[in-house]
Design a protein around this motif. Sequence first.
Motif, PDB file in Angstrom:
ATOM      1  N   PRO A 183       0.506  -1.194   0.107  1.00 31.74           N
ATOM      2  CA  PRO A 183      -0.060   0.032  -0.121  1.00 31.74           C
ATOM      3  C   PRO A 183       0.759   1.265  -0.129  1.00 31.74           C
ATOM      4  N   THR A 184       1.782   1.220   0.733  1.00 31.03           N
ATOM      5  CA  THR A 184       2.747   2.358   0.844  1.00 31.03           C
ATOM      6  C   THR A 184       3.344   2.872  -0.369  1.00 31.03           C
ATOM      7  N   SER A 185       3.872   1.640  -1.233  1.00 34.86           N
ATOM      8  CA  SER A 185       4.583   2.038  -2.704  1.00 34.86           C
ATOM      9  C   SER A 185       3.583   2.514  -3.461  1.00 34.86           C
ATOM     10  N   VAL A 186       2.369   1.920  -3.573  1.00 36.15           N
ATOM     11  CA  VAL A 186       1.387   2.582  -4.310  1.00 36.15           C
ATOM     12  C   VAL A 186       0.930   4.008  -4.208  1.00 36.15           C
ATOM     13  N   GLU A 187       1.065   4.232  -3.047  1.00 37.73           N
ATOM     14  CA  GLU A 187       0.880   5.723  -2.515  1.00 37.73           C
ATOM     15  C   GLU A 187       1.857   6.801  -3.132  1.00 37.73           C
ATOM     16  N   LEU A 188       3.152   6.195  -3.107  1.00 34.86           N
ATOM     17  CA  LEU A 188       4.217   6.895  -3.503  1.00 34.86           C
ATOM     18  C   LEU A 188       4.065   6.880  -5.136  1.00 34.86           C
ATOM     19  N   ALA A 189       3.846   5.976  -5.563  1.00 40.47           N
ATOM     20  CA  ALA A 189       3.567   6.181  -7.088  1.00 40.47           C
ATOM     21  C   ALA A 189       2.397   7.076  -7.364  1.00 40.47           C
ATOM     22  N   ARG A 190       1.513   7.294  -6.554  1.00 43.08           N
ATOM     23  CA  ARG A 190       0.368   8.418  -7.028  1.00 43.08           C
ATOM     24  C   ARG A 190       1.151   9.600  -6.908  1.00 43.08           C
ATOM     25  N   VAL A 191       2.025   9.777  -5.945  1.00 48.99           N
ATOM     26  CA  VAL A 191       2.509  11.115  -5.647  1.00 48.99           C
ATOM     27  C   VAL A 191       3.615  11.536  -7.178  1.00 48.99           C
ATOM     28  N   ALA A 192       4.147  10.356  -7.653  1.00 47.37           N
ATOM     29  CA  ALA A 192       5.108  10.554  -8.795  1.00 47.37           C
ATOM     30  C   ALA A 192       4.141  10.870 -10.187  1.00 47.37           C
ATOM     31  N   ALA A 193       3.004  10.043 -10.115  1.00 44.16           N
ATOM     32  CA  ALA A 193       2.095  10.405 -11.288  1.00 44.16           C
ATOM     33  C   ALA A 193       1.588  11.818 -11.422  1.00 44.16           C
ATOM     34  N   ALA A 194       1.171  12.311 -10.077  1.00 38.04           N
ATOM     35  CA  ALA A 194       0.624  13.507  -9.893  1.00 38.04           C
ATOM     36  C   ALA A 194       1.661  14.751 -10.272  1.00 38.04           C
ATOM     37  N   VAL A 195       2.885  14.501  -9.826  1.00 35.32           N
ATOM     38  CA  VAL A 195       3.858  15.334 -10.396  1.00 35.32           C
ATOM     39  C   VAL A 195       4.068  15.201 -11.761  1.00 35.32           C
ATOM     40  N   ALA A 196       4.095  14.137 -12.518  1.00 37.14           N
ATOM     41  CA  ALA A 196       4.122  13.983 -14.240  1.00 37.14           C
ATOM     42  C   ALA A 196       2.845  14.744 -14.712  1.00 37.14           C
ATOM     43  N   LEU A 197       1.898  14.455 -13.970  1.00 39.35           N
ATOM     44  CA  LEU A 197       0.656  15.119 -14.611  1.00 39.35           C
ATOM     45  C   LEU A 197       0.520  16.664 -14.254  1.00 39.35           C
ATOM     46  N   GLY A 198       1.526  17.298 -13.525  1.00 38.46           N
ATOM     47  CA  GLY A 198       1.323  18.476 -13.168  1.00 38.46           C
ATOM     48  C   GLY A 198       0.678  19.233 -12.141  1.00 38.46           C
ATOM     49  N   ASP A 199       0.096  18.097 -11.324  1.00 36.77           N
ATOM     50  CA  ASP A 199      -0.752  18.443 -10.330  1.00 36.77           C
ATOM     51  C   ASP A 199       0.104  18.449  -8.872  1.00 36.77           C
ATOM     52  N   GLY A 200       0.614  19.522  -8.752  1.00 40.05           N
ATOM     53  CA  GLY A 200       1.403  19.843  -7.520  1.00 40.05           C
ATOM     54  C   GLY A 200       0.709  19.658  -6.375  1.00 40.05           C
ATOM     55  N   GLY A 201      -0.259  20.321  -6.186  1.00 40.22           N
ATOM     56  CA  GLY A 201      -1.128  20.306  -5.024  1.00 40.22           C
ATOM     57  C   GLY A 201      -1.689  18.858  -4.459  1.00 40.22           C
ATOM     58  N   GLU A 202      -2.071  18.036  -5.355  1.00 33.84           N
ATOM     59  CA  GLU A 202      -2.530  16.504  -5.023  1.00 33.84           C
ATOM     60  C   GLU A 202      -1.125  16.013  -4.571  1.00 33.84           C
ATOM     61  N   ALA A 203      -0.047  16.038  -5.481  1.00 31.69           N
ATOM     62  CA  ALA A 203       1.166  15.395  -4.987  1.00 31.69           C
ATOM     63  C   ALA A 203       1.855  15.795  -3.479  1.00 31.69           C
ATOM     64  N   VAL A 204       1.710  16.945  -3.246  1.00 30.04           N
ATOM     65  CA  VAL A 204       2.194  17.513  -1.880  1.00 30.04           C
ATOM     66  C   VAL A 204       1.159  16.847  -0.711  1.00 30.04           C
ATOM     67  N   THR A 205      -0.132  16.869  -0.913  1.00 35.20           N
ATOM     68  CA  THR A 205      -0.940  16.615  -0.110  1.00 35.20           C
ATOM     69  C   THR A 205      -0.847  14.895   0.089  1.00 35.20           C
ATOM     70  N   ARG A 206      -0.588  14.203  -0.818  1.00 35.56           N
ATOM     71  CA  ARG A 206      -0.285  12.650  -0.803  1.00 35.56           C
ATOM     72  C   ARG A 206       0.892  12.302  -0.159  1.00 35.56           C
ATOM     73  N   HIS A 207       2.111  13.075  -0.542  1.00 34.57           N
ATOM     74  CA  HIS A 207       3.248  12.941  -0.002  1.00 34.57           C
ATOM     75  C   HIS A 207       3.338  13.164   1.758  1.00 34.57           C
ATOM     76  N   GLU A 208       3.000  14.235   2.048  1.00 37.67           N
ATOM     77  CA  GLU A 208       2.854  14.586   3.374  1.00 37.67           C
ATOM     78  C   GLU A 208       2.086  13.612   4.111  1.00 37.67           C
ATOM     79  N   ARG A 209       1.024  12.838   3.623  1.00 35.75           N
ATOM     80  CA  ARG A 209       0.217  11.871   4.398  1.00 35.75           C
ATOM     81  C   ARG A 209       0.970  10.731   4.538  1.00 35.75           C
ATOM     82  N   VAL A 210       1.464  10.418   3.183  1.00 36.92           N
ATOM     83  CA  VAL A 210       2.200   8.877   3.177  1.00 36.92           C
ATOM     84  C   VAL A 210       3.156   8.887   3.691  1.00 36.92           C
ATOM     85  N   THR A 211       4.389   9.736   4.092  1.00 39.28           N
ATOM     86  CA  THR A 211       5.385   9.731   4.877  1.00 39.28           C
ATOM     87  C   THR A 211       5.159   9.837   6.348  1.00 39.28           C
TER      88      THR A 211
END
Length: 378
Positions: A268-296
């Motif tokens: 589950p944790t690695s999938v969430e990290l992948a969601r962060v990387a995907a959000a960055v690639a899609l240009g959705d920084g806000g989504e990426a930051v929110t998920r990053h701070e939650r998963v770490t």
Amino acid sequence: MTQQMLADRLGKSKSWVDKVERGVRTLDRFSVVQDVAEVLRVDTSVLVDGGARPAGAAGAVEGLDGLRAALARYDTCRTGPGTRPPRGELRRRVEHAWLTYQHAGYPQLVRALPGLLGDAQRARAAAPADDGADLLVQAYRLTASVLVKLGEADVAWLAADRAMAVAGDDPLLAAVAAIPLGQALRASGRGGLAMTATLAAAHRFASPVPSDAPPQELALCGTLLVEAALAAASCGDARSVGELADRAAEIAERVGDGHDHHRTSFGPTSVELARVAAAVALGDGGEAVTRHERVTGRSTWGRLPVEHRAAHLVDAARAYLHVGDLLRAGRALVDADRTAPAEVRCRPVARTVIADVARGGPAPAGVAYLATVVGLTR
């Protein structure tokens, strides 16, 4: 150039220039170092370290030519059976190479891989009926993975393609080999091909009744779905990213965290990290930051390999850049360097992020130091 001329071009006082020259005042912000270097028309490294390229600088990993040469050899299959390395020793070397990779020991790994590839090829040629294919696929997978890290995507593609050829009709080995293939294709800008390859491998390998499959098989299938989601993100396909990541998350819940089936660290944790990387690639920084701070904030975060955590922190720095938070972007880079220095100092993508943070404004001391270490210039 006189002191006054330099001062005028920098927008500083002559007294400021004089103090810097005499060492009374230091250039403590990287942005100022860059300004001075631009006016003097020299590289920043000349001002920081006298022109010597720092050890560990990005692109300075020694041994890449030897690794390319090892991949270009086609004569190992003709060596005699007497040169076959002991099976147990070869397996231990492969295991050690994986541990080196997971600890981000890329320079050491690059030096070790040519010999490991040659011995794995000879072992496979000497006894094709035993498990030599497994060890050779792993050696090629390691080679492709480290080459992707070091920005050698096309050569990584070659190594991954060799892994697929060795895997042949074995669905498990083909699934293992498809992981670095997807990574190499995505890194070389072929996201669509990467998505097709990883999905095809996942569908070929998936058990007819996924819920009854062993965790090892589920982890492989889930990892391939994660790779497909990242490939979709590189193509700007947000809908496919969501669907594939959700499918991977369902599988991850059955696998759980804290395992390393087939060297995937899938859960589950690695999938969430992948969601962060995907959000960055899609240009959705806000989504990426929110998920990053939650998963770490999860306890399972610290159980991932240091390579995985450091790579994610580089992604997090990119996310913070998207939302204009240079301070947190800098902190993420410094944390990544503390976790696994080679992940930051040897990877071109990390070098780019360091440059973006340094150019964005007064760079934090830690980022200025990293910029110096990697020999960053404008």
